[in-house]
Design a protein around this motif. Structure first.
Motif, PDB file in Angstrom:
ATOM      1  N   ALA A 168      37.965  27.310  51.791  1.00 43.45           N
ATOM      2  CA  ALA A 168      38.973  28.166  52.741  1.00 43.45           C
ATOM      3  C   ALA A 168      38.446  29.553  53.754  1.00 43.45           C
ATOM      4  O   ALA A 168      39.123  30.306  54.026  1.00 43.45           O
ATOM      5  N   GLY A 169      37.136  29.818  53.243  1.00 41.43           N
ATOM      6  CA  GLY A 169      36.473  30.829  54.177  1.00 41.43           C
ATOM      7  C   GLY A 169      36.069  32.344  53.518  1.00 41.43           C
ATOM      8  O   GLY A 169      36.633  33.336  54.449  1.00 41.43           O
ATOM      9  N   PHE A 170      36.300  32.543  52.149  1.00 44.09           N
ATOM     10  CA  PHE A 170      35.729  33.071  51.607  1.00 44.09           C
ATOM     11  C   PHE A 170      34.940  33.807  50.520  1.00 44.09           C
ATOM     12  O   PHE A 170      34.055  32.175  50.567  1.00 44.09           O
ATOM     13  N   GLU A 171      34.027  34.367  50.884  1.00 40.90           N
ATOM     14  CA  GLU A 171      32.610  35.060  49.995  1.00 40.90           C
ATOM     15  C   GLU A 171      33.246  34.467  48.678  1.00 40.90           C
ATOM     16  O   GLU A 171      33.534  36.641  48.425  1.00 40.90           O
ATOM     17  N   VAL A 172      32.582  34.425  47.979  1.00 39.18           N
ATOM     18  CA  VAL A 172      32.432  34.406  46.471  1.00 39.18           C
ATOM     19  C   VAL A 172      31.941  35.170  45.849  1.00 39.18           C
ATOM     20  O   VAL A 172      30.327  35.568  45.625  1.00 39.18           O
ATOM     21  N   LEU A 173      32.221  36.619  45.140  1.00 39.41           N
ATOM     22  CA  LEU A 173      31.410  37.531  44.613  1.00 39.41           C
ATOM     23  C   LEU A 173      30.667  37.375  42.752  1.00 39.41           C
ATOM     24  O   LEU A 173      29.426  37.878  42.862  1.00 39.41           O
ATOM     25  N   ASN A 174      31.881  36.081  42.459  1.00 34.63           N
ATOM     26  CA  ASN A 174      31.725  36.825  40.930  1.00 34.63           C
ATOM     27  C   ASN A 174      32.759  35.613  40.288  1.00 34.63           C
ATOM     28  O   ASN A 174      33.860  35.759  40.842  1.00 34.63           O
ATOM     29  N   THR A 175      32.330  35.304  39.519  1.00 33.47           N
ATOM     30  CA  THR A 175      33.620  34.272  38.418  1.00 33.47           C
ATOM     31  C   THR A 175      33.159  34.963  37.082  1.00 33.47           C
ATOM     32  O   THR A 175      31.903  34.852  36.904  1.00 33.47           O
ATOM     33  N   TRP A 176      33.662  34.817  36.128  1.00 25.67           N
ATOM     34  CA  TRP A 176      33.620  34.973  34.672  1.00 25.67           C
ATOM     35  C   TRP A 176      34.427  34.868  33.699  1.00 25.67           C
ATOM     36  O   TRP A 176      35.536  34.760  34.324  1.00 25.67           O
ATOM     37  N   THR A 177      34.631  34.737  32.395  1.00 24.96           N
ATOM     38  CA  THR A 177      35.753  34.818  31.607  1.00 24.96           C
ATOM     39  C   THR A 177      35.590  35.371  30.616  1.00 24.96           C
ATOM     40  O   THR A 177      34.987  36.811  30.787  1.00 24.96           O
ATOM     41  N   ASP A 178      37.415  35.676  30.403  1.00 29.17           N
ATOM     42  CA  ASP A 178      37.724  36.684  29.325  1.00 29.17           C
ATOM     43  C   ASP A 178      38.717  36.034  28.215  1.00 29.17           C
ATOM     44  O   ASP A 178      39.231  34.728  28.484  1.00 29.17           O
TER      45      ASP A 178
END
Length: 326
Positions: A168-178
């Protein structure tokens, strides 16, 4: 999504502590002090209100099921709520931070939705977006059949969620779980991503493997629960928590006649009935007279909170987690 829909978890001390920890983390992580915030799918608005209160920011929340609820903290004049879907008519609402929690999985065309959000922030290149969705890896590995139901149009891994935002045109900076890995989080901003797919084959193989194991164990776990509830030693069974997990659990196992009631500390859920199976939803105080010998806890993250409620009433039923037969 209609006016009487009740989805607030703010009455749980456990969940409220998580919400405050998450809010402080987002404020520090993204420097949200004195900023403009938007929450899409804000529910009753308690999280956006908390974010603005702790950061000194202003906020706008969008949700067609919004209802004013002063008893859960909606008293901040810096927050406005719009009882509507977030759509083209609100393109003029600019933000430094867009938050969307536990909403994306309910949207049928996720690509169109994320692409729309990308267009709304096109002139705001520094806008951070934060999304929270159920973590399907945890659902599969725990054989959490109660977390799969028709209102969820999509389930995501970190890999698939990242890919959606990148396309979609985003720069993903981080993914994590909680929250004991129940929630999958993503942080992104407008920008071009490399879209490296070298690991796609491995990720696809991995999710297929995990899903296959889930499919193999699924029926066995359900059958064990059916037998236990129908023929087990417990005479007076209560289930704690009346939300979507409970509805999914009870409607899947079907053999629910011996589950006499469902406890929920949210007063707006009490004196109603569970969808499909019809158990009365009651307050914790009801258990003083019901005197269950077994309490089934649908979400193990609340175990200590529930034990504390029972101890204060001097009740000592056996406690069983929904994950008992996994």
């Amino acid at each position: 999504y209609y006016g009487q829909r009740e989805d607030s978890q703010a009455y749980s001390p456990t969940f409220s502590r998580f919400h405050e920890r998450l809010a402080r983390d987002l404020i520090n992580r993204f420097d949200l002090r004195n900023k403009r915030l938007i929450e899409i799918g804000c529910g009753k608005g308690e999280f956006l209100t908390l974010l603005c209160k702790l950061s000194g920011s202003t906020g706008i929340g969008f949700d067609p099921a919004y209802a004013n609820r002063p008893d859960i903290g909606q008293t901040d004049d810096c927050v406005k709520f719009v009882k509507d879907f977030f759509s083209d008519r609100y393109l003029g609402c600019k933000a430094d931070f867009i938050c969307c929690k536990m909403t994306l999985e309910h949207i049928r065309d996720v690509m169109a939705f994320i692409a729309y959000i990308r267009r709304t922030v096109d002139s705001e290149k520094n806008t951070i977006v934060f999304f929270q969705v159920p973590n399907v890896i945890r659902i599969f590995t725990e054989t959490a059949f109660w977390d799969i139901y028709y209102e969820h149009c999509s389930y995501f891994t970190a890999f698939s969620l990242r890919g959606l935002f990148e396309r979609a045109g985003f720069e993903v900076l981080n993914t994590w779980t909680d929250y004991n890995d129940q929630y999958l989080m993503l942080q992104a901003r407008p920008g071009e991503s490399a879209l490296e797919r070298d690991d796609q084959a491995h990720e696809t193989e991995n999710i297929h493997r995990i899903a296959k194991i889930f499919a193999q164990k699924h029926s066995l776990v359900i059958a064990r629960w059916k037998r236990f509830i129908e023929y087990g030693p417990a005479k007076r069974i209560a289930l704690w928590g009346s939300g979507s997990k409970a509805v999914g659990f009870l409607n899947t196992i079907q053999s629910t006649g011996r589950v006499g009631c469902i406890v929920d500390i949210n007063p707006y859920r009490q004196k109603t009935f569970s969808a499909g199976t019809g158990q009365p939803i009651v307050s914790a105080e009801f258990l003083r007279s019901y005197k269950p010998d077994l309490v089934i806890i649908i979400n193990p993250v609340y175990k200590e909170e529930i034990r504390d409620y029972l101890d204060r009433m001097n009740l000592k039923p056996n406690l069983m987690m929904s994950t008992e037969f996994v």
